[in-house]
Enzyme design. Structure first.
Site, mmCIF file in Angstrom:
data_model
loop_
_atom_site.group_PDB
_atom_site.id
_atom_site.type_symbol
_atom_site.label_atom_id
_atom_site.label_comp_id
_atom_site.label_asym_id
_atom_site.label_seq_id
_atom_site.Cartn_x
_atom_site.Cartn_y
_atom_site.Cartn_z
ATOM 1 C CD GLU B 29 5.238 -9.881 1.190
ATOM 2 O OE1 GLU B 29 4.940 -8.961 -0.086
ATOM 3 O OE2 GLU B 29 5.515 -8.961 2.227
ATOM 4 C CB ALA B 58 3.448 -10.156 8.076
ATOM 5 C CD GLU B 59 5.423 -5.813 3.899
ATOM 6 O OE1 GLU B 59 4.495 -5.640 4.860
ATOM 7 O OE2 GLU B 59 5.392 -6.082 2.841
ATOM 8 C CG PHE B 82 7.868 -2.859 -4.574
ATOM 9 C CD1 PHE B 82 7.006 -4.114 -4.717
ATOM 10 C CD2 PHE B 82 7.925 -2.199 -5.740
ATOM 11 C CE1 PHE B 82 6.466 -4.701 -5.604
ATOM 12 C CE2 PHE B 82 7.269 -2.675 -6.780
ATOM 13 C CZ PHE B 82 6.529 -3.871 -6.895
ATOM 14 C CB ALA B 83 13.087 0.241 -1.581
ATOM 15 C CG ASP B 84 8.116 2.054 -3.008
ATOM 16 O OD1 ASP B 84 8.750 1.096 -3.578
ATOM 17 O OD2 ASP B 84 7.757 2.926 -3.645
ATOM 18 C CG PHE B 85 6.271 -2.835 0.290
ATOM 19 C CD1 PHE B 85 5.999 -4.035 -0.257
ATOM 20 C CD2 PHE B 85 5.471 -1.716 -0.004
ATOM 21 C CE1 PHE B 85 5.265 -4.197 -1.491
ATOM 22 C CE2 PHE B 85 4.592 -1.864 -1.203
ATOM 23 C CZ PHE B 85 4.418 -3.236 -1.793
ATOM 24 C CG HIS B 128 4.127 -0.393 -5.784
ATOM 25 N ND1 HIS B 128 3.053 0.153 -5.351
ATOM 26 C CD2 HIS B 128 3.970 -1.731 -5.314
ATOM 27 C CE1 HIS B 128 2.332 -0.563 -4.852
ATOM 28 N NE2 HIS B 128 2.943 -1.752 -4.619
#
Lengths: 325, 331
Positions: B29, B58-59, B82-85, B128
């Site tokens: 992204e 759209a991970e 973000f690693a959270d994603f 995040h």
């Protein structure tokens, strides 16, 4: 494109081989000679055959978990397939994958997925590479009516439609997602209706008619090879047995429904047609069945005689060793 | 040699590798504008839209794009902002990228880099700000690197791209602007090789990511107070260089394992368990850990500061292990 008589006879032979393989495999599974579950494609043979007859060896498939037919249709040898289902080291995956993952990259099979819908983003990535290489390869991502609900399908279709990638989304709508009927898990009846939402054509075809599947798939493949992008091809089909095995014993489909679809058996349909056309006669058709039986038995023999993998090899194949300079 | 920022080293490594291998592409992204974290800055201008691809949000598609292209012989670098994603696309990392080769009996190569960014301290709230490296380390088939310095950032990116396996390359947002002398030429730090950043005799701190700097700051302070701290940075978490860590603990006899991630069930627990197993006879004290408290990252700055581990906790843990002299008058 009209297929020659001999090609149609080959399609018939392949459907028979797939059926005989699966019929035997499930019995072996019930006897626990094949460990674990098997997901049979009996009744759906016309889909695997009609689709794979349009593909070259270097076209790729990303099957879902009902994938024995696809692997055979992509050129797999029955003995190495059977050995894989047995978990023997002579199997395609050296016993690491089993029924749900039996595959070979060399045949363009990227590997069936136990996670429904997960193959679609991977197929999109593979299609991206195919376009980069510029040799006209295409990729087929299989999904069932059930997997059509997974978020990954929508992400993959959006990206494929956006970038116009050479990937065909093949939805085998067999009216059931695991044990749930279509109306219970799908907001729409025709999965192909979603195609317009992703900037690609949506096509419906009778999945019990191998020639119709072949024709529809040929058009989708031609589109993809010419750079026009993806297609969502929905084949209406039906599995004659249960979601897993022959009869899981939990949920029964209506008898009239099963009878309706069995009357439209793709193998019987093609046999009748080919005999009518004089492409072969009943004697030849019977011979094809006998040969398939013999091939299956030889495969079982091979699997039974083959050794299991050595536990000392447990950690092999996790990583690729070395790095480029 | 020149002074570079951490993110600049990451860009340099990608640009060098992309120049010599046309199958390498970057996708994610907003990568065309240089990425939210500057880790793709200038790549679009240099390599164009065919090599630097903006993707939809759209991970699973982003990661799947990488998996599929890698399976067919390209070398993708995909970014998850973000690693959270990573939680959104975890299946593609855990069940797909990590396992395809093994399930296929060793056939298939998956030379994929998943670049992602961790860390709290910037008021970005719970979704995040996480550090989730333990998740990826737990999965056979993935490799995990977590550079702490500009030098390591560049060298590990070279190595990650050249490796033929899926490598999760994790930055910390607070490290992106760090500056240091970094070679101008290409160099690859071998994966699975730890670094002894500071030698010492009294206690070992095994630190990862943003905690390496905190450990070095703690060491500087404690040197004034009579304690010589050895700092070891694993750099690659998986595969882990246990040998270097154990060697250090054998030397000092005391160890603190420091991470920014929540302490409970974090990667530090793996390091601690290995030390207890492999260096037990050399330990003079229990293995101590520093990590964040067991709660999501809060938004309000005083709360976030209370959450974020730093050199204070490292000094406090060390003081439980060795006598620490009074702080000098000059501080």
């Amino acid at each position: 494109m009209e297929l020659s008589s001999s090609a149609q006879v080959e399609m018939y032979r392949l459907m028979v081989r797939i059926r005989e393989f699966d019929e035997r495999a499930v019995l072996l599974s019930e006897q626990a000679r094949i460990p674990g579950p098997v997901h049979l494609c009996i009744g759906q043979e016309a889909v695997a055959v009609g689709v794979c007859f349009t593909l070259n060896r270097d076209d790729c498939i990303a099957p879902a978990n009902r994938a024995h037919g696809y692997h055979l249709a992509k050129g797999a040898q029955m003995d190495r397939m059977m050995a894989e289902l047995y978990g023997k080291v002579t199997g395609y995956n050296k016993g690491r994958g089993g029924s749900m993952h039996v595959a070979a990259m060399g045949l363009g099979n990227l590997g069936p997925n136990g996670i429904l819908g997960a193959g679609a983003p991977i197929a999109v990535g593979a299609a991206y590479a195919c376009r980069y290489y510029g040799r006209g390869q295409v990729v087929v991502a299989m999904l069932g009516d059930a997997a059509a609900a997974e978020g990954t399908i929508h992400e993959a279709m959006n990206l494929a439609g956006l970038w116009k990638l050479p990937v065909i989304f093949l939805c085998e709508n067999n009216l059931y997602g695991e044990f749930m009927p279509l109306a219970m898990h799908s907001s729409i009846e025709d999965i192909s209706d979603r195609a317009a939402g992703y900037n690609m054509p949506g096509v419906k075809v009778d999945g019990m008619d191998v020639l119709a599947v072949h024709e529809a798939m040929s058009a989708a493949v031609a589109r993809a090879r010419r750079g026009y992008g993806p297609t969502l091809l929905e084949v209406k089909t039906y599995r004659f047995y249960d979601h897993v095995g022959r009869d899981y014993g939990v949920s029964k489909r209506p008898e009239e429904e099963v009878a309706y679809w069995r009357a439209r058996d793709p193998i019987k349909q093609l046999r009748t047609l080919l005999v009518e056309r004089g492409a072969f006669d009943d004697a030849e058709a019977d011979r094809i069945l006998e040969e398939a039986h013999a091939e299956v038995e030889a495969a079982v023999e091979f699997a039974e005689q083959s050794p299991y993998p050595d536990p000392s090899t447990l950690l092999e194949g996790v990583y690729t060793e070395g790095a480029r300079a | 040699m020149s002074v570079k920022k951490y993110w600049e080293g990451i860009v340099e490594a990608q640009a060098y590798e992309m120049e010599r291998d046309p199958t390498i592409f970057v996708a994610g992204e907003d990568v065309q504008m240089g990425g939210l974290w500057a880790t793709e800055r200038g790549l679009f201008a240099r390599f164009g839209p065919e090599r630097v691809r903006n993707t939809p949000v759209a991970e699973s598609a982003i990661l799947g794009l990488g998996v599929g292209a890698a399976l067919l012989g390209m070398r993708p670098i995909v970014e998850i902002m973000f690693a959270d994603f990573m939680a959104v696309c975890l299946d593609q990392a855990v069940n797909q990228a990590a396992k395809i080769k093994y399930m296929l009996g060793g056939e298939a190569r998956l030379p994929l880099v998943v670049l992602t960014h961790q860390g709290a301290g910037r008021s970005m709230a719970a979704q995040h700000s996480q550090s989730l490296e333990a998740w990826f380390c737990h999965v056979p088939g993935l490799k995990v690197v977590m550079p702490a310095t500009p030098y390591d950032a560049k060298g590990l990116m070279h190595a990650a791209i050249r490796d033929d396996n899926p490598v999760v390359y994790i930055t910390n947002k607070r490290l992106l602007g760090l500056r240091a002398e970094v070679p101008d030429e290409a160099y690859a730090i071998p994966l699975g090789q730890a670094s002894v950043c500071r030698e010492g005799t009294d206690v070992t701190v095994v630190a990862t990511g943003a905690m390496v700097k905190e450990a070095l700051d703690a060491a500087t302070e404690l040197a004034q107070r009579g304690v010589e701290v050895e700092v070891v940075d694993p750099r690659t978490l998986s595969p882990l260089d246990s040998e270097t860590i154990v060697q250090s603990v054998r030397k000092t006899g005391r160890v603190v394992v420091a991470q920014e991630a929540v302490m409970f069930s974090g990667f530090g627990a793996e390091i601690a368990a290995q030390i207890a197993d492999l260096a037990f006879d050399y330990l003079d004290a229990p293995v101590k850990r520093v990590g964040a408290p067991f709660c999501p990252v809060p938004f309000s700055p005083p709360l976030e500061q209370a959450w974020l581990p730093d050199k204070t906790q490292i000094v406090a843990r060390i003081a439980e292990l060795v006598p620490v002299g009074a702080a000098s008058v000059q501080g």
